[in-house]
Design an enzyme around this catalytic site. Structure first.
Site, PDB file in Angstrom:
ATOM      1  N   GLU A   1      53.504 -61.737 -23.628  1.00 23.02           N
ATOM      2  CA  GLU A   1      53.788 -60.318 -23.422  1.00 23.02           C
ATOM      3  C   GLU A   1      55.291 -60.080 -23.224  1.00 23.02           C
ATOM      4  OE1 GLU A   1      51.323 -59.667 -20.066  1.00 23.02           O
ATOM      5  OE2 GLU A   1      49.527 -60.261 -21.150  1.00 23.02           O
TER       6      GLU A   1
ATOM      7  N   HIS B   1      48.917 -62.567  -7.344  1.00 26.48           N
ATOM      8  CA  HIS B   1      50.087 -62.930  -8.137  1.00 26.48           C
ATOM      9  C   HIS B   1      50.932 -64.015  -7.455  1.00 26.48           C
ATOM     10  CE1 HIS B   1      49.038 -58.943  -9.663  1.00 26.48           C
ATOM     11  NE2 HIS B   1      49.724 -59.222 -10.761  1.00 26.48           N
TER      12      HIS B   1
ATOM     13  N   PHE C   1      52.005 -64.787 -14.803  1.00 24.05           N
ATOM     14  CA  PHE C   1      51.452 -65.311 -13.551  1.00 24.05           C
ATOM     15  C   PHE C   1      50.249 -66.218 -13.836  1.00 24.05           C
ATOM     16  CE2 PHE C   1      53.522 -61.322 -12.521  1.00 24.05           C
ATOM     17  CZ  PHE C   1      54.239 -61.626 -11.373  1.00 24.05           C
TER      18      PHE C   1
ATOM     19  N   ASP D   1      47.875 -66.734 -12.074  1.00 21.67           N
ATOM     20  CA  ASP D   1      46.677 -66.051 -11.600  1.00 21.67           C
ATOM     21  C   ASP D   1      45.888 -65.410 -12.742  1.00 21.67           C
ATOM     22  OD1 ASP D   1      47.841 -65.656  -8.447  1.00 21.67           O
ATOM     23  OD2 ASP D   1      49.302 -65.628 -10.070  1.00 21.67           O
TER      24      ASP D   1
ATOM     25  N   GLU E   1      45.130 -61.732 -22.224  1.00 20.72           N
ATOM     26  CA  GLU E   1      45.357 -63.177 -22.141  1.00 20.72           C
ATOM     27  C   GLU E   1      44.290 -63.962 -22.888  1.00 20.72           C
ATOM     28  OE1 GLU E   1      47.626 -61.156 -19.071  1.00 20.72           O
ATOM     29  OE2 GLU E   1      45.493 -61.106 -19.558  1.00 20.72           O
TER      30      GLU E   1
END
Length: 336
Positions: free
Chosen positions: A30, A136, A90, A92, A67
């Site tokens: 991204e 995060h 991240f 996460d 993702e």
């Protein structure tokens, strides 16, 4: 020639050098190009891909905010001849693309008897300290360390970040590359030329004789501070940075513990089923006769990362806790 670079710039330099060396290296995620609308001037959320679009317009791509899609695409690209570096941002966010990592990237080579490989690098920033909240700020490298077929890299210095990224891109297996957010703007000497640091080769940060401290990622710096403080009290600590937790350089850890007779493991992840508990167990199994005190673990608590600044500052391990752990194992020593 060595220069001073930030951890972040060292990663960017490794990406550029590998993209130049091998056209099969592609980068996507991204905002790698768009940089939140700045037309490549920002180069992702933190800037590691800044300028790469101008140099390698056919090798860097922006991906939509999904993702599962772009990590899945990276697995497919790797299986068909490219060497993708996918930026998860991240770590996460791995929760929404975990099947692609766990069941596809990690297992494909095994399931086809070595007839295909997945030379994929998944970049992932991690760790507490930046007020990003529980979703995060996690230290999830133990989860990926548990998965056969993945290699897991946790560099602590700019020089290691560059050399290990180069190795990761050239590796024929999937690599999850953990970058601590709090290290991004740390600076250090980094050679200008391209170089590799082998996986599974720990770095002895500091030599010592009284206690071994194994520290991971950002905790290496905390361990160095603790070792300096303990030296003023006459305690000599050896600090070991594993660099990679899968593969793990157990022999360097065992050799150090055999010399010092004591072990403290410092790991920012939560304590249950952590890398700290793994290393502690391995040392207890394989160097028990050398131990002269109980193994100590210094970890974050078994709780989500708090958003409150005061609580977050108390959440991650620090040098004071490491000093206390070393002192505990020394005080509990049995006769040699």
């Amino acid at each position: 020639m060595a220069r001073i670079l930030s951890y972040l710039d060292a990663i960017g330099e490794a990406l550029a050098q590998e993209m130049r060396r091998d056209p099969a290296v592609v980068v996507f995620g991204e905002d790698n190009i768009g940089g939140t609308g700045t037309d490549g001037k920002l180069g992702n959320a933190w800037g590691p891909t800044k300028g790469l679009n101008e140099m390698f317009p056919d090798q860097i791509f922006d991906a939509p905010i999904t993702e599962a899609a772009f990590v899945g695409a990276a697995v497919g690209a790797a299986a068909t001849g490219l060497r993708p570096v996918a930026d998860l941002l991240f770590v996460d966010f791995a929760g929404v693309c975990f099947d692609q990592i766990l069941n596809q990237a990690a297992k494909l080579r095994y399931m086809v008897g070595g007839k295909a490989s997945v030379p994929l690098v998944l970049r992932a920033m991690w760790g507490a300290g930046m007020r990003r909240g529980a979703q995060h700020s996690q230290a999830l490298y133990p989860i990926f360390t548990h998965i056969p077929g993945l290699k897991v890299v946790v560099p602590s210095t700019p020089a290691d970040a560059k050399g290990l990224m180069t190795t990761a891109i050239r590796d024929n297996d999937p690599v999850v590359f953990f970058e601590h957010k709090m290290l991004y703007f740390s600076r250090g000497v980094v050679p200008e030329e391209s170089y590799e640091i082998p996986f599974g080769q720990a770095r002895t940060v500091r030599e010592g004789t009284d206690c071994t401290i194994v520290a991971i990622g950002r905790m290496v710096g905390e361990a160095e501070v603790a070792a300096e403080q303990l030296a003023m009290d006459g305690m000599s600590c050896e600090v070991i940075d594993p660099r990679t937790v899968s593969p793990l350089d157990t022999e360097s850890i065992y050799a150090s513990v055999r010399r010092t007779g004591r072990l403290v493991v410092v790991d920012e992840s939560n304590p249950r089923c952590s890398v700290a508990s793994d290393i502690a167990s391995l040392v207890a199994q394989n160097t028990f006769d050398s131990l002269r005190g109980p193994v100590q673990m210094v970890t974050s608590p078994h709780a989500p990362t708090p958003f409150s600044p005061a609580l977050e500052d108390a959440y991650a391990p620090n040098s004071g806790q490491i000093v206390s752990a070393v002192q505990r194992t020394v005080r509990s020593a049995v006769p040699a």
